[in-house]
Design a protein around this motif. Structure first.
Motif, PDB file in Angstrom:
ATOM      1  N   ASN A  57      -2.704   5.500  -0.061  1.00 13.49           N
ATOM      2  CA  ASN A  57      -3.031   4.383   0.421  1.00 13.49           C
ATOM      3  C   ASN A  57      -3.563   3.631  -0.932  1.00 13.49           C
ATOM      4  O   ASN A  57      -4.830   3.351  -0.467  1.00 13.49           O
ATOM      5  CB  ASN A  57      -4.853   4.689   1.156  1.00 13.49           C
ATOM      6  CG  ASN A  57      -4.951   3.730   1.800  1.00 13.49           C
ATOM      7  OD1 ASN A  57      -4.653   2.847   2.677  1.00 13.49           O
ATOM      8  ND2 ASN A  57      -6.419   4.006   3.165  1.00 13.49           N
TER       9      ASN A  57
ATOM     10  N   THR B 193       3.986   0.118   2.208  1.00 14.59           N
ATOM     11  CA  THR B 193       3.768  -0.960   3.498  1.00 14.59           C
ATOM     12  C   THR B 193       2.299  -1.206   3.352  1.00 14.59           C
ATOM     13  O   THR B 193       2.498  -1.941   2.048  1.00 14.59           O
ATOM     14  CB  THR B 193       3.312   0.639   4.709  1.00 14.59           C
ATOM     15  OG1 THR B 193       2.854  -0.247   6.166  1.00 14.59           O
ATOM     16  CG2 THR B 193       1.879   1.475   4.538  1.00 14.59           C
ATOM     17  N   GLY B 194       1.790  -2.414   4.151  1.00 15.74           N
ATOM     18  CA  GLY B 194       0.439  -2.304   4.240  1.00 15.74           C
ATOM     19  C   GLY B 194       0.825  -4.600   3.841  1.00 15.74           C
ATOM     20  O   GLY B 194      -0.382  -4.775   3.912  1.00 15.74           O
TER      21      GLY B 194
ATOM     22  N   THR C 240       0.615  -1.723   0.286  1.00 16.25           N
ATOM     23  CA  THR C 240      -0.317   0.198   0.108  1.00 16.25           C
ATOM     24  C   THR C 240       0.728   1.243  -0.232  1.00 16.25           C
ATOM     25  O   THR C 240       1.659   1.714   0.729  1.00 16.25           O
ATOM     26  CB  THR C 240      -0.778   0.481   1.789  1.00 16.25           C
ATOM     27  OG1 THR C 240      -1.632  -1.176   1.515  1.00 16.25           O
ATOM     28  CG2 THR C 240      -1.516   1.540   1.269  1.00 16.25           C
TER      29      THR C 240
ATOM     30  N   THR D 130       1.573   3.450   8.486  1.00 16.68           N
ATOM     31  CA  THR D 130       0.804   3.848   8.341  1.00 16.68           C
ATOM     32  C   THR D 130       0.864   4.685   6.247  1.00 16.68           C
ATOM     33  O   THR D 130       1.632   5.550   6.544  1.00 16.68           O
ATOM     34  CB  THR D 130      -0.433   4.505   8.405  1.00 16.68           C
ATOM     35  OG1 THR D 130      -0.211   5.885   9.248  1.00 16.68           O
ATOM     36  CG2 THR D 130      -0.997   3.139  10.138  1.00 16.68           C
TER      37      THR D 130
ATOM     38  N   SER E 227      -2.649   0.776  -4.238  1.00 11.83           N
ATOM     39  CA  SER E 227      -2.028  -0.731  -4.171  1.00 11.83           C
ATOM     40  C   SER E 227      -1.311  -0.633  -5.056  1.00 11.83           C
ATOM     41  O   SER E 227      -1.607  -0.258  -6.138  1.00 11.83           O
ATOM     42  CB  SER E 227      -3.576  -1.804  -4.302  1.00 11.83           C
ATOM     43  OG  SER E 227      -2.721  -3.022  -4.504  1.00 11.83           O
TER      44      SER E 227
END
Length: 192
Positions: free
Chosen positions: A43, A126-127, A39, A104, A45
């Protein structure tokens, strides 16, 4: 005799010309990067397929890093400015967080802005799980990432990685001290 000399001269001249046209990266490696799902700081993909066809430089960082990450990120900002000066517009910068539960998308965005990163061609990722980033770093980048049970400082190395358009790591450089900007720029030009 003159014909023989002319032939030798022509052969040498041809070899010199062909050597000049062949640019290669010195001490290149060819480590394929395994696919990933992450991510972005926006935010969104992102995976390896989103970087195919682009030359990119990556690093491993985390936002609560007490020592090496701030200078590494500052060095990436310098590299980004040098890329613009050289008019290398299609080069991406990618920072993988090694502390995904803390980092985040919002935290990464604040971190990027704090350093003056231009997010037009720089993505912070991240993610994924801690287990994933530790295995991914070792399998694809041949580097250690380890979050100890105690404390909040993640163990990781301070390299920058040059990745070609096919998703293969071609070379590693110091990303912390004595960053070889000129060498990185020249190697990027070789891959363009």
């Amino acid at each position: 005799m003159k014909t023989r000399f002319g032939l030798v001269f022509a052969l040498i001249f041809t070899l010199i010309l062909s050597a000049c046209g062949k640019k290669e990266i010195e001490n290149a490696v060819n480590w394929p990067i395994k696919d990933f799902s992450a991510t972005t700081q926006q935010n969104k993909s992102m995976g390896l397929k989103d970087l195919k066809g682009k030359v990119w430089v990556s690093a491993f960082i985390f936002t609560s890093c007490a020592d090496v990450c701030p200078p590494m990120t500052s060095n990436m900002v310098k590299l980004q400015k040098k890329l613009k000066e050289e008019n290398l517009k299609d080069v991406e910068l990618v920072s993988f967080s090694v502390d995904p539960t803390v980092d985040t998308p919002e935290v990464l965005t604040r971190y990027a802005k704090q350093f003056g990163a231009d997010l037009d061609n720089w993505t912070f990722l991240t993610g994924y799980s801690q287990e994933f980033i530790e295995k991914f770093a070792m399998d694809s980048f041949k580097t250690i990432v380890k979050k100890p049970v105690e404390g909040n400082q993640v163990i990781h190395q301070t390299y920058l990685y040059l990745v070609d358009k096919k998703g293969n790591i071609k070379k590693t450089y110091s990303g912390y001290k004595n960053v070889p900007y000129e060498e990185i720029i020249n190697d990027i030009k070789t891959l363009e």
